[in-house]
Scaffold this active site. Sequence first.
Site, PDB file in Angstrom:
ATOM      1  NE  ARG A  41      -4.209  -1.772   1.782  1.00 50.41           N
ATOM      2  CZ  ARG A  41      -5.064  -2.261   2.681  1.00 50.41           C
ATOM      3  NH1 ARG A  41      -4.878  -2.049   3.960  1.00 50.41           N
ATOM      4  NH2 ARG A  41      -6.103  -2.962   2.284  1.00 50.41           N
ATOM      5  CE  LYS A 229     -21.623 -16.348   6.470  1.00 50.39           C
ATOM      6  NZ  LYS A 229     -21.691 -15.504   7.675  1.00 50.39           N
ATOM      7  N   GLY A 382     -11.490  -8.231  -1.436  1.00 49.83           N
ATOM      8  CA  GLY A 382     -10.193  -8.513  -0.818  1.00 49.83           C
ATOM      9  C   GLY A 382      -9.698  -9.920  -1.098  1.00 49.83           C
ATOM     10  N   GLY A 405     -13.365  -3.595   0.846  1.00 48.25           N
ATOM     11  CA  GLY A 405     -14.705  -3.111   1.183  1.00 48.25           C
ATOM     12  C   GLY A 405     -15.183  -2.017   0.237  1.00 48.25           C
TER      13      GLY A 405
HETATM   14  P1  ADP Z   1     -14.196 -11.213  -1.457  1.00 48.59           P
HETATM   15  O1  ADP Z   1     -13.365 -10.848  -0.274  1.00 48.59           O
HETATM   16  O2  ADP Z   1     -13.390 -11.289  -2.713  1.00 48.59           O
HETATM   17  O3  ADP Z   1     -15.415 -10.356  -1.601  1.00 48.59           O
HETATM   18  P2  ADP Z   1     -15.581 -13.274  -0.012  1.00 48.59           P
HETATM   19  O4  ADP Z   1     -15.079 -12.709   1.249  1.00 48.59           O
HETATM   20  O5  ADP Z   1     -17.025 -13.161  -0.299  1.00 48.59           O
HETATM   21  O6  ADP Z   1     -14.734 -12.728  -1.247  1.00 48.59           O
HETATM   22  O7  ADP Z   1     -15.289 -14.839  -0.072  1.00 48.59           O
HETATM   23  C1  ADP Z   1     -14.012 -15.385   0.036  1.00 48.59           C
HETATM   24  C2  ADP Z   1     -14.028 -16.657   0.839  1.00 48.59           C
HETATM   25  O8  ADP Z   1     -15.011 -17.544   0.353  1.00 48.59           O
HETATM   26  C3  ADP Z   1     -12.717 -17.389   0.750  1.00 48.59           C
HETATM   27  O9  ADP Z   1     -12.112 -17.371   2.015  1.00 48.59           O
HETATM   28  C4  ADP Z   1     -13.121 -18.803   0.322  1.00 48.59           C
HETATM   29  O10 ADP Z   1     -12.425 -19.818   1.035  1.00 48.59           O
HETATM   30  C5  ADP Z   1     -14.580 -18.844   0.661  1.00 48.59           C
HETATM   31  N1  ADP Z   1     -15.294 -19.853  -0.132  1.00 48.59           N
HETATM   32  C6  ADP Z   1     -15.383 -19.956  -1.467  1.00 48.59           C
HETATM   33  N2  ADP Z   1     -16.060 -21.049  -1.821  1.00 48.59           N
HETATM   34  C7  ADP Z   1     -16.403 -21.689  -0.691  1.00 48.59           C
HETATM   35  C8  ADP Z   1     -17.104 -22.897  -0.403  1.00 48.59           C
HETATM   36  N3  ADP Z   1     -17.591 -23.672  -1.362  1.00 48.59           N
HETATM   37  N4  ADP Z   1     -17.272 -23.231   0.898  1.00 48.59           N
HETATM   38  C9  ADP Z   1     -16.769 -22.444   1.875  1.00 48.59           C
HETATM   39  N5  ADP Z   1     -16.112 -21.299   1.669  1.00 48.59           N
HETATM   40  C10 ADP Z   1     -15.929 -20.917   0.397  1.00 48.59           C
HETATM   41 MG    MG Z   2     -13.660 -11.211   1.798  1.00 50.20          MG
END
Ligand code: ADP
Ligand code: MG
Length: 425
Positions: A41, A229, A382, A405
């Site tokens: 950063r 989620k 992230g 975020g």
């Molecule tokens: P971002 O930070 O890019 O917005 P998220 O925080 O929504 O992404 O999701 C990332 C997490 O989702 C990762 O830690 C990954 O391990 C988890 N993940 C992806 N697929 C699955 C799955 N099938 N079951 C459990 N966790 C999952």
């Molecule tokens: Mg995330």
Amino acid sequence: MNYNKKTVKDIDVKGKKVLLRCDFNVPQAKDGSGTITDDKRIRAALPTIQYLLDQGAAVIACSHLGKPEPDFDKWVKKQTEKGKDPASLTKEKWEKSLEALCMEPVAKRLSELLGKPVTLAGDINVVNDDVQAKAAALKPGEIMLLQNTRFNKGETKNNPEFAKKLADLADVYVSDAFGAVHRAHASTAGVADYLPAVSGFLIQKELDFIGGALANPKRPLVAILGGSKVSSKIGVINNLLEIADTIIIGGGMAYTFSAAQGGKVGDSLLEEDWKDYANDMVKKAADKGVKLLLPVDTVCADAFAPDAKSQVVKAGEIPDGWQGLDIGPETVKLYCDAVADAGTVIWNGPMGVFEFDKFAVGTKAVAEALSKTSAITIIGGGDSAAAVQQLGYADKMTHISTGGGASLEFMEGKELPGVACLLDA
Ligand code: ADP
Ligand code: MG
């Protein structure tokens, strides 16, 4: 929201004092030594800083670092809620917690990278007499750094008095802290009430790419949505459903869609409360003529572990005791085909548990497919950014957002206070 904002190049900064909000919220070693474990950063801020210094501006940089609690009573309350024994919560300990988030290590690293001195000034109030004197004496081509902006209680409350104190140090405000633009704080938004405000190069790039993709995408626009989620991605799905030609669903949230359609998902991540929403989305996409792709097969495991036993099954046919941790090979083919002739791809959320090599296959395949398209490829979130980096495709993407975020809220179509406050181009 208007994404077309004035940048440092649109104003004359020669001989001016510039208050520059950076995102120096760097990770530090847990041992309290202050060692910066990743200076990405700080490096990312260098082009704007160097440009300002070269143009003959005097730069007063500031940033927050971590989450200090500048109010002793509130600190005691928070620690107690975390289960700490109130008797152990002394003033000394609180002071130590603040000390651990001082900007000294940042000033030192920034100075090394710039090859010139960076004066650190300020205390728990951030702006004091000493800071005012040092800012007034700062010459063109020189740079100083303020203490952690969150040491001042007014920062997170967007207190106008604190914002004015910051603004009074300078003639112009430049914001380059994309990672903090979704927060209306004194140093990210409030100061713009008192100074002409423009963006630095980092924010400009985010606005050009993400803003461009949302407002005027090269079509077809394909949105790939995954991650853990559904509930944390509602805003993103809703917004992209209005804009995209194709939506691809993967990751943990796919199982809520599958269960909503009557599928068996075993022990996979499932949000019962969001099943109706998932069905609504499928219907809404059909009504709008948006192609919505769901996994047709899945890699499931007998445990949530890197060395778990695994098998490929059809979507909706996950046996009891098993959980889906990645998209399956047929789905990989389907999704890679869907991005092949895209004009723009926006990707948020890994396709599986990419942290485990064995279940990173789907995420890697999609990253590979993106690296081969001629589409504009934009990665937000992230964990998604981390996944693309970890899997070695970072330099193959058009743009990887620097704000987790902030990029999510951007993709949700929300107004970003730290952007909205900048002058329109
Ligand atoms: P971002 O930070 O890019 O917005 P998220 O925080 O929504 O992404 O999701 C990332 C997490 O989702 C990762 O830690 C990954 O391990 C988890 N993940 C992806 N697929 C699955 C799955 N099938 N079951 C459990 N966790 C999952
Ligand atoms: Mg995330």
